[in-house]
Motif scaffolding. Structure first.
Motif, PDB file in Angstrom:
ATOM      1  N   UNK A   1       0.845  -1.178   0.000  1.00 52.25           N
ATOM      2  CA  UNK A   1       0.000   0.000   0.000  1.00 52.25           C
ATOM      3  C   UNK A   1       0.888   1.238   0.000  1.00 52.25           C
ATOM      4  N   UNK A   2       0.354   2.376  -0.442  1.00 48.49           N
ATOM      5  CA  UNK A   2       1.175   3.584  -0.560  1.00 48.49           C
ATOM      6  C   UNK A   2       2.065   3.832   0.653  1.00 48.49           C
ATOM      7  N   UNK A   3       1.455   3.872   1.816  1.00 50.57           N
ATOM      8  CA  UNK A   3       2.230   4.163   3.016  1.00 50.57           C
ATOM      9  C   UNK A   3       3.422   3.250   3.178  1.00 50.57           C
ATOM     10  N   UNK A   4       3.202   1.981   2.948  1.00 51.38           N
ATOM     11  CA  UNK A   4       4.277   1.011   3.115  1.00 51.38           C
ATOM     12  C   UNK A   4       5.373   1.235   2.093  1.00 51.38           C
ATOM     13  N   UNK A   5       4.983   1.592   0.899  1.00 49.89           N
ATOM     14  CA  UNK A   5       5.963   1.802  -0.163  1.00 49.89           C
ATOM     15  C   UNK A   5       6.847   3.002   0.152  1.00 49.89           C
ATOM     16  N   UNK A   6       6.217   4.126   0.465  1.00 50.35           N
ATOM     17  CA  UNK A   6       7.014   5.319   0.759  1.00 50.35           C
ATOM     18  C   UNK A   6       7.877   5.091   1.994  1.00 50.35           C
ATOM     19  N   UNK A   7       7.309   4.376   2.934  1.00 42.77           N
ATOM     20  CA  UNK A   7       8.083   4.065   4.140  1.00 42.77           C
ATOM     21  C   UNK A   7       9.307   3.235   3.783  1.00 42.77           C
ATOM     22  N   UNK A   8       9.104   2.219   2.982  1.00 42.99           N
ATOM     23  CA  UNK A   8      10.205   1.340   2.596  1.00 42.99           C
ATOM     24  C   UNK A   8      11.277   2.122   1.847  1.00 42.99           C
ATOM     25  N   UNK A   9      10.849   3.014   0.972  1.00 41.32           N
ATOM     26  CA  UNK A   9      11.815   3.805   0.214  1.00 41.32           C
ATOM     27  C   UNK A   9      12.692   4.632   1.157  1.00 41.32           C
ATOM     28  N   UNK A  10      12.035   5.352   2.066  1.00 43.94           N
ATOM     29  CA  UNK A  10      12.789   6.214   2.979  1.00 43.94           C
ATOM     30  C   UNK A  10      13.728   5.387   3.844  1.00 43.94           C
ATOM     31  N   UNK A  11      13.188   4.313   4.357  1.00 46.68           N
ATOM     32  CA  UNK A  11      13.939   3.429   5.237  1.00 46.68           C
ATOM     33  C   UNK A  11      15.193   2.892   4.546  1.00 46.68           C
ATOM     34  N   UNK A  12      14.991   2.411   3.351  1.00 45.69           N
ATOM     35  CA  UNK A  12      16.110   1.815   2.631  1.00 45.69           C
ATOM     36  C   UNK A  12      17.099   2.884   2.188  1.00 45.69           C
ATOM     37  N   UNK A  13      16.610   4.100   1.980  1.00 50.65           N
ATOM     38  CA  UNK A  13      17.532   5.189   1.663  1.00 50.65           C
ATOM     39  C   UNK A  13      18.407   5.459   2.885  1.00 50.65           C
TER      40      UNK A  13
END
Lengths: 216, 216
Positions: free
Chosen positions: B42-54
């Motif tokens: 879901x959107x939230x999870x995706x953006x979260x994952x992106x930031x986290x992995x960055x």
DNA sequence: TTCTCCGTAATCAAGTTTGACTAATGCCGG
DNA sequence: CCGGCATTAGTCAAACTTGATTACGGAGAA
């Protein structure tokens, strides 16, 4: 998606079987069931669910003096009328819902004998129908367009889902047969099977020893 | 349990296929794959994952001026070397791990062609072995003690798990056969199949319309 | 007796997931 | 030209999940 949740059903059902239970008891029951392996029935989630459902009026909390056996003061819970309604509603939903969420289904199977035999069969038949409808929808939705194989290896994902849906349907049909054949003791058929630990009984599946094949 | 996570693999893989991608692009790809249905993409999870992995150095974030097509300023991501390592490590783990977590497996199947053909086969064979070991362990662990049927209807839960494990193994064997039979285009075998939307291509599976059979 | 370890019972902080919400821009009809 | 409306992109608070940690009392060792 995101149908009924497994913990809510598990916790509600466990408390209900005891009549009155504190968190640790529930936690032990669920461990006995192996639910900590196949669902998110970890301590934190259990205590959270208890509090949450108490706040929602599904459970009644009784503050109890420090336990006889050490540890912090414990809280005992009791299922309210509203909680019982929620319980059966969750149970029925979980039996029918085709989510590919095995934890939800597993939980529901654990409590299926709380329903009358015919109702259980009816719900399971609905479940099979649901799976078949889902299957038809998916294959139609993902295959044609410009002929199959447009998806390349991505099609294998659908293949996987369909395959395991079929397995689910097959298992369900088997269960229906067994139930119709008289297996198990359902609601209103006398002495029910009790799937909880009696007070003081030892848990043979207590945590620590990991089942072979489990990964971390 | 709790092996590799599906979103991390999905997000990493999606960004990697684009070379450079912003969140919305990833979000669209995953929707195209149907991943928002069968995983927590879901959107939230995706953006979260992106930031986290960055933050973890797996992705490199580029702040970009407001997009040409409206909306807030967007961030583009690129997979770092460390990210590539993590990607392949996750991919391999996911193919082998027997978790009954179909979202993880599904994600991995989506990227399986990033591996050389023989390696894919090797991993899938390991997977089958893992399932068989798990099966043996479970049936032994939960059945005997005081003879079977001590579990009552609770035994049906184990039955379910074993049944669907068998289905998983069967599907895996089928896939191995297809791959060994030359299906699909793997790493180092020329023009790869691209499973992402080209810039500006319309998503035929865009959200809104729910697939038949899905519940809520 | 005092110390330490073990089982019981629950809490907590850190991380993750969710889906409803905001915000910026372009397009189209009036 | 102006007001809606869809699209694009992302944020946020609330809820949930997790594993580590705390707190308490009793049993046995020293």
């Amino acid at each position: 998606m995101s149908g009924p949740s497994a913990i809510r059903l598990l916790v509600l059902g466990a408390v209900r079987q005891h009549g009155r239970a504190h968190g640790y008891q529930v936690r032990n029951d669920l461990e006995f069931w192996g639910a900590d392996d196949w669902s998110n029935a970890k301590p934190g989630s259990i205590y959270h669910a208890l509090k949450q459902m108490a706040k929602q009026g599904l459970l009644l909390a009784h503050e109890i003096a420090p336990s006889t056996a050490g540890g912090p003061p414990r809280t005992e819970y009791e299922v309210t009328e509203k909680g019982t309604e929620e319980y059966f509603s969750l149970l029925k939903e979980s039996l029918v819902a085709y989510d590919q969420k095995m934890d939800v289904l597993s939980s529901a199977i654990g409590f299926i004998v709380d329903l009358p035999r015919e109702e259980a069969v009816t719900l399971l038949k609905k479940r099979v129908e649901g799976i078949e409808a889902w299957r038809a929808g998916v294959t139609e939705h993902y295959i044609p367009e410009d002929g199959p194989e447009q998806l390349g290896h991505i099609g294998e994902i659908m293949h996987l889902w369909v395959h395991s849906a079929d397995a689910g349907a097959e298992w369900t049909r088997g269960l229906i047969e067994r139930i119709e054949g008289g297996a198990y003791t359902f609601s209103g058929e006398g002495e029910p099977f009790v799937g909880v630990l009696a007070e003081g009984q030892e848990n043979p599946y207590a945590s620590g020893e990991v089942h072979p094949g489990d990964r971390e």
